[in-house]
Design a protein around this motif. Structure first.
Motif, short mmCIF file in Angstrom:
data_model
loop_
_atom_site.label_atom_id
_atom_site.label_comp_id
_atom_site.label_asym_id
_atom_site.label_seq_id
_atom_site.Cartn_x
_atom_site.Cartn_y
_atom_site.Cartn_z
N ARG A 280 0.83 -1.20 0.00
CA ARG A 280 0.00 0.00 0.00
C ARG A 280 0.87 1.26 0.00
NH1 ARG A 280 -4.21 2.85 -1.67
NH2 ARG A 280 -5.02 4.22 -0.08
N ALA A 281 1.95 1.23 0.78
CA ALA A 281 2.86 2.38 0.82
C ALA A 281 3.47 2.62 -0.56
CB ALA A 281 3.95 2.17 1.86
N ALA A 282 3.86 1.55 -1.24
CA ALA A 282 4.43 1.66 -2.59
C ALA A 282 3.39 2.20 -3.57
CB ALA A 282 4.96 0.31 -3.06
N GLN A 283 2.15 1.75 -3.41
CA GLN A 283 1.06 2.22 -4.27
C GLN A 283 0.83 3.72 -4.09
OE1 GLN A 283 -2.88 0.90 -3.12
NE2 GLN A 283 -3.56 0.88 -5.25
N VAL A 284 0.83 4.18 -2.84
CA VAL A 284 0.62 5.60 -2.56
C VAL A 284 1.77 6.43 -3.13
CG1 VAL A 284 0.47 7.33 -0.70
CG2 VAL A 284 -0.84 5.20 -0.54
N LYS A 285 3.00 5.93 -2.99
CA LYS A 285 4.15 6.63 -3.56
C LYS A 285 4.03 6.75 -5.07
CE LYS A 285 8.40 5.96 -2.23
NZ LYS A 285 9.67 5.33 -1.83
N GLU A 286 3.59 5.71 -5.74
CA GLU A 286 3.44 5.75 -7.20
C GLU A 286 2.32 6.71 -7.61
OE1 GLU A 286 5.43 4.66 -9.71
OE2 GLU A 286 6.67 4.35 -7.93
N MET A 287 1.24 6.75 -6.83
CA MET A 287 0.18 7.71 -7.13
C MET A 287 0.72 9.13 -7.02
SD MET A 287 -3.39 6.16 -5.59
CE MET A 287 -2.82 5.67 -3.98
N TRP A 288 1.46 9.41 -5.94
CA TRP A 288 2.02 10.75 -5.74
C TRP A 288 2.95 11.11 -6.89
CZ3 TRP A 288 0.71 14.89 -3.39
CH2 TRP A 288 1.62 15.90 -3.13
N ARG A 289 3.75 10.15 -7.32
CA ARG A 289 4.67 10.36 -8.44
C ARG A 289 3.89 10.77 -9.69
NH1 ARG A 289 9.75 8.47 -8.53
NH2 ARG A 289 9.33 6.88 -6.97
#
Length: 174
Positions: free
Chosen positions: A30-39
């Motif tokens: 989930r943390a990786a998913q949120v980082k990719e969304m922010w990117r």
């Protein structure tokens, strides 16, 4: 001599460890998913100043929390707050109720997870390839906004050297 544990006790411990690790894996995903969304939501300049980004659940609200290293970027994100929330919902179907921007303090201010380590370019034995007149004129035009003549000339010289070296590296790799 070591005493053997009963199978049921060993199995219970193993199951607790598996459940714990799957929960940790779920959180990491989930943390990786949120980082990719922010990117995908902000320009690279904002990524360079982002220290952390989370989507958390607080009571009945979903909150986007972004830590940045500078008040300037916090202010700019604040101005874009509603646009970012709308784009997050439209692009990623992630609806947040609140967008919280926090300026990092202490050692966290130096954490920049979105800055990728770039490998150093091999420069040994690379023959720089000179720029043509059109490329030099373009560089001079870009630098013309700098009022200080000495600084402007130093920047032009550095930009030309950089591009000539990069041309040489590209030529060497082809």
């Amino acid at each position: 001599m070591a005493r053997l544990q009963p199978f049921s006790q060993t199995m219970g411990t193993t199951m607790r460890d598996l459940i714990g690790s799957s929960e940790a894996a779920r959180k990491a995903a989930r943390a990786a998913q949120v980082k990719e969304m922010w990117r995908g939501l902000v320009e690279p300049v904002f990524l360079e100043h982002t220290n952390a980004v989370y989507i958390i659940q607080e009571e009945n609200e979903k909150v986007l929390v972004v830590y940045v290293d500078s008040s300037i970027f916090a202010a700019e994100l604040n101005a874009r707050r509603e646009l970012i929330k709308m784009e997050l919902a439209g692009k990623y179907h992630e609806v947040v109720d609140e967008f919280r921007i926090i300026i990092s303090r202490g050692p966290y201010k130096n954490n920049h997870p979105f800055i990728e380590e770039k490998p150093e370019l091999p420069t040994a034995d690379v023959e720089p390839i000179p720029l043509d007149e059109t490329q030099i004129k373009a560089i001079e035009k870009q630098a013309s906004v700098i009022e200080n003549a000495r600084l402007r000339q130093a920047l032009i010289k550095a930009m030309i050297s950089d591009l000539e070296l990069k041309n040489g590296i590209r030529n060497q790799n082809n």
